[in-house]
Design a protein around this motif. Structure first.
Motif, short mmCIF file in Angstrom:
data_model
loop_
_atom_site.label_atom_id
_atom_site.label_comp_id
_atom_site.label_asym_id
_atom_site.label_seq_id
_atom_site.Cartn_x
_atom_site.Cartn_y
_atom_site.Cartn_z
N ASN A 165 3.52 10.26 -7.40
CA ASN A 165 4.32 10.66 -8.69
C ASN A 165 3.46 11.25 -9.66
O ASN A 165 3.94 11.60 -10.61
N ASP A 166 2.32 10.83 -9.78
CA ASP A 166 1.19 11.36 -10.66
C ASP A 166 0.84 12.78 -10.29
O ASP A 166 0.51 13.10 -9.52
N GLU A 167 1.30 13.47 -11.58
CA GLU A 167 0.91 15.09 -11.63
C GLU A 167 -0.55 15.37 -10.85
O GLU A 167 -0.57 16.49 -10.29
N ASP A 168 -1.42 14.85 -11.47
CA ASP A 168 -2.59 15.03 -11.16
C ASP A 168 -3.15 14.90 -9.54
O ASP A 168 -4.09 15.48 -9.15
N GLU A 169 -2.48 13.90 -9.21
CA GLU A 169 -2.89 13.74 -7.62
C GLU A 169 -1.65 13.74 -6.64
O GLU A 169 -1.10 12.55 -6.19
N GLY A 186 0.80 -1.18 -0.18
CA GLY A 186 0.11 0.14 -0.02
C GLY A 186 0.65 1.16 -0.25
O GLY A 186 0.58 2.15 -0.86
N VAL A 187 1.85 1.29 0.66
CA VAL A 187 2.98 2.53 0.68
C VAL A 187 3.65 2.70 -0.75
O VAL A 187 3.46 3.96 -0.88
N VAL A 188 3.84 1.48 -1.22
CA VAL A 188 4.64 1.47 -2.54
C VAL A 188 3.49 2.06 -3.73
O VAL A 188 3.86 2.90 -4.38
N ASP A 189 2.47 1.54 -3.38
CA ASP A 189 1.26 1.83 -4.54
C ASP A 189 0.98 3.54 -4.11
O ASP A 189 0.73 4.30 -5.29
N ALA A 190 1.17 4.32 -3.07
CA ALA A 190 1.13 5.28 -2.70
C ALA A 190 1.85 6.12 -3.20
O ALA A 190 1.82 7.40 -3.79
N VAL A 191 3.20 5.89 -3.24
CA VAL A 191 4.31 6.38 -3.89
C VAL A 191 4.25 6.46 -5.23
O VAL A 191 4.45 7.53 -5.92
N ASP A 192 3.63 5.45 -5.91
CA ASP A 192 3.48 5.51 -7.26
C ASP A 192 2.57 6.78 -7.49
O ASP A 192 2.57 7.21 -8.61
N ARG A 193 1.38 6.56 -6.68
CA ARG A 193 0.32 7.55 -7.11
C ARG A 193 0.65 8.98 -6.83
O ARG A 193 0.24 9.82 -7.53
#
Length: 198
Positions: free
Chosen positions: A35-39, A26-33
């Motif tokens: 990095n998205d400029e929109d969020e 979940g933490v890794v997914d949050a890091v990935d998210r």
């Protein structure tokens, strides 16, 4: 190593392993998210503090269960079920804390606030299980011997849960998480037994 103990620890290790996997992925997914400029607003101190606290709790739980090898001569179904339910309470903490689908979450504090009642109920159950676990290992003398900070954390869990359930302010929740994290961290390192294999 006692075969009975190994048998008991297999299921507990699986449950704690699944909880840690959920938390870390979940933490890794949050890091990935993030990095998205929109969020870019997915991270929060509130989520980070509780995630680290729950992670430390799970590692500490698994660490302390090794002591059961020298403390428990025979296992009953009730003791086995209790230890399993304690590990399930920690799993539930991790699952409530970290969403399964980050794409459904706009901001983490909103997600936490929506689920805070369930999180704090699970925190209270895990706190009660922690005290009961210590008591099962050696009675009230063992509980007292766990150290002052460990007992302070156990007692502090009650007002933390009450305030956490009632408060609708993210700032209050973050301060609460920070206080609990600091107390828990001190408690973990105040009384961390050395594992000795007999």
């Amino acid at each position: 190593m006692n075969d009975q103990f190994q048998h008991v620890m297999v299921l507990i290790s699986i449950i704690i392993g699944l909880a840690i996997t959920h938390l870390l992925s979940g933490v890794v997914d949050a890091v990935d998210r993030a990095n998205d400029e929109d969020e870019p607003e997915i991270f929060s101190a509130l989520g980070a503090l509780w995630a680290v606290t729950v992670f430390l709790w799970m590692v500490n739980f698994w660490w302390f269960q090794f002591r059961l090898l020298s403390l428990v001569d025979s296992w009953t179904l009730w003791r086995y079920l209790f230890i399993i339910l304690y590990s399930v309470a920690l799993y539930i903490l991790a699952v409530i804390l970290v969403p399964r689908d980050w794409n459904a979450i706009r901001r983490y504090p909103e997600y936490f606030m929506r689920n805070r009642r369930w999180f704090f109920v699970a925190l209270l159950l895990a706190g009660i299980a922690d005290v009961a676990d210590a008591w099962l290992k050696g009675g009230w003398a063992y509980v007292a011997g766990m150290g002052a900070f460990n007992n302070i954390v156990a007692l502090a869990t009650i007002p933390v849960v009450a305030i956490g359930i009632v408060s609708k302010k993210v700032r209050t929740q973050t301060i609460l998480a920070a206080i609990y994290f600091v107390l828990f961290l001190i408690a973990v390192f105040e009384y961390a037994p050395v594992l000795v294999v007999a």
